[in-house]
Design a protein around this motif. Structure first.
Motif, PDB file in Angstrom:
ATOM      1  N   GLY A   9       0.816  -1.201   0.000  1.00  0.00           N
ATOM      2  CA  GLY A   9       0.000   0.000   0.000  1.00  0.00           C
ATOM      3  C   GLY A   9       0.854   1.258   0.000  1.00  0.00           C
ATOM      4  N   GLY A  10       0.179   2.392  -0.147  1.00  0.00           N
ATOM      5  CA  GLY A  10       0.908   3.660  -0.132  1.00  0.00           C
ATOM      6  C   GLY A  10       0.067   4.790  -0.662  1.00  0.00           C
ATOM      7  N   LEU A  11       0.753   5.890  -0.982  1.00  0.00           N
ATOM      8  CA  LEU A  11       0.108   7.096  -1.494  1.00  0.00           C
ATOM      9  C   LEU A  11       0.417   7.239  -2.976  1.00  0.00           C
ATOM     10  N   VAL A  12      -0.610   7.522  -3.766  1.00  0.00           N
ATOM     11  CA  VAL A  12      -0.432   7.674  -5.201  1.00  0.00           C
ATOM     12  C   VAL A  12      -1.391   8.744  -5.703  1.00  0.00           C
ATOM     13  N   GLN A  13      -1.013   9.414  -6.769  1.00  0.00           N
ATOM     14  CA  GLN A  13      -1.887  10.418  -7.352  1.00  0.00           C
ATOM     15  C   GLN A  13      -2.955   9.770  -8.217  1.00  0.00           C
ATOM     16  N   ALA A  14      -4.061  10.465  -8.367  1.00  0.00           N
ATOM     17  CA  ALA A  14      -5.136   9.967  -9.230  1.00  0.00           C
ATOM     18  C   ALA A  14      -4.593   9.709 -10.629  1.00  0.00           C
ATOM     19  N   GLY A  15      -5.025   8.600 -11.193  1.00  0.00           N
ATOM     20  CA  GLY A  15      -4.530   8.185 -12.493  1.00  0.00           C
ATOM     21  C   GLY A  15      -3.314   7.290 -12.440  1.00  0.00           C
ATOM     22  N   GLY A  16      -2.732   7.182 -11.259  1.00  0.00           N
ATOM     23  CA  GLY A  16      -1.532   6.361 -11.089  1.00  0.00           C
ATOM     24  C   GLY A  16      -1.856   4.903 -10.841  1.00  0.00           C
ATOM     25  N   SER A  17      -0.801   4.134 -10.584  1.00  0.00           N
ATOM     26  CA  SER A  17      -0.934   2.691 -10.377  1.00  0.00           C
ATOM     27  C   SER A  17      -0.250   2.276  -9.081  1.00  0.00           C
ATOM     28  N   LEU A  18      -0.727   1.165  -8.552  1.00  0.00           N
ATOM     29  CA  LEU A  18      -0.161   0.605  -7.330  1.00  0.00           C
ATOM     30  C   LEU A  18      -0.414  -0.890  -7.332  1.00  0.00           C
TER      31      LEU A  18
END
Length: 117
Positions: A9-18
């Motif tokens: 898990g983590g922090l990501v900007q909208a449109g990104g992937s994880l």
């Protein structure tokens, strides 16, 4: 007993992937399928995706279909959730769970996914 441990898990900007991983150990022979769930603040836990342990049959919630992909590596006893085109509404604690023939009996501790707008 079966142990389930999520990671990634983590922090990501909208449109990104994880990508999330779920390591499974113990009496794996009792598991019929593995599922991913999520719970956002103030909301009930909801189903995200699931995959059968042996045949790899997949099923997704409508809200993530086409954006998320569940997979498993039986040799590593690990299940994955690849999340693409993330939206702020995907922000939640994500849980991995193992289901026997009767119920989701084994749950991990959860991993936080935060999508910023």
């Amino acid at each position: 007993q079966v142990q389930v441990v999520e990671s990634g898990g983590g922090l990501v900007q909208a449109g990104g992937s994880l990508g999330l991983s779920c390591a499974v150990s113990g009496r794996i022979s009792t598991i019929y399928l593995m599922g991913w769930f999520r719970q956002a603040p103030g909301k009930e836990r909801e189903f995200v995706a699931r995959i059968t342990w042996s045949g790899g049959s997949e099923y997704y919630a409508d809200s993530v279909k086409g954006r998320f992909t569940i997979s498993r590596d039986n040799a590593k006893n690990t299940v994955y959730l690849q999340m693409n085109n993330l939206e702020p509404g995907d922000t939640a604690v994500y849980y991995c769970a193992g289901r026997t023939l009767s119920s989701y009996a084994y749950w991990g501790q959860g991993t936080q996914v935060t999508v910023s707008s």
